[in-house]
Design an enzyme around this catalytic site. Structure first.
Site, short mmCIF file in Angstrom:
data_model
loop_
_atom_site.label_atom_id
_atom_site.label_comp_id
_atom_site.label_asym_id
_atom_site.label_seq_id
_atom_site.Cartn_x
_atom_site.Cartn_y
_atom_site.Cartn_z
NE ARG A 22 -2.10 -1.17 3.54
CZ ARG A 22 -2.39 -0.76 4.76
NH1 ARG A 22 -3.51 -0.11 4.99
NH2 ARG A 22 -1.60 -1.01 5.77
CG ASN A 40 -3.85 -4.26 3.53
OD1 ASN A 40 -3.37 -4.20 2.40
ND2 ASN A 40 -3.10 -4.25 4.61
#
Length: 93
Positions: A22, A40
């Site tokens: 990320r 996520n």
């Protein structure tokens, strides 16, 4: 966004959690002036919604399908074009 803007929603499958994925997407997006978010999901995938110029969105798609960050393993990218939502920044959720 300009008339050349594009947007997409993606679900990335593979070894993409717990490896800084990320944050790497966030840095890539900020550098390239891509807007949206990354997060996520509970099933081990990563979800991305993004918008920017058509060229940048295409480049981002190519980066993901080409393997993305070297420490992640991307097995599949579900990619769908969407209407640009008008994001003003890129965030990690």
């Amino acid at each position: 966004m300009s008339s050349d803007s594009a947007a997409a929603h993606a679900i990335v499958h593979g070894y993409v959690q717990g490896v800084g994925f990320r944050y790497t997407v966030f840095r890539w997006a900020r550098r390239a002036q891509l807007y949206g978010w990354v997060r996520n999901r509970s099933d081990g995938t990563v979800e991305i919604s993004c918008e920017g110029s058509s060229a940048v969105v295409e480049e981002f798609h190519g980066w993901l399908t080409g393997g993305g960050p070297p420490f992640a393993r991307i097995d599949q990218v579900e990619w769908h074009s969407i209407e640009p939502p008008g994001y003003g920044e890129f965030r990690i959720r």
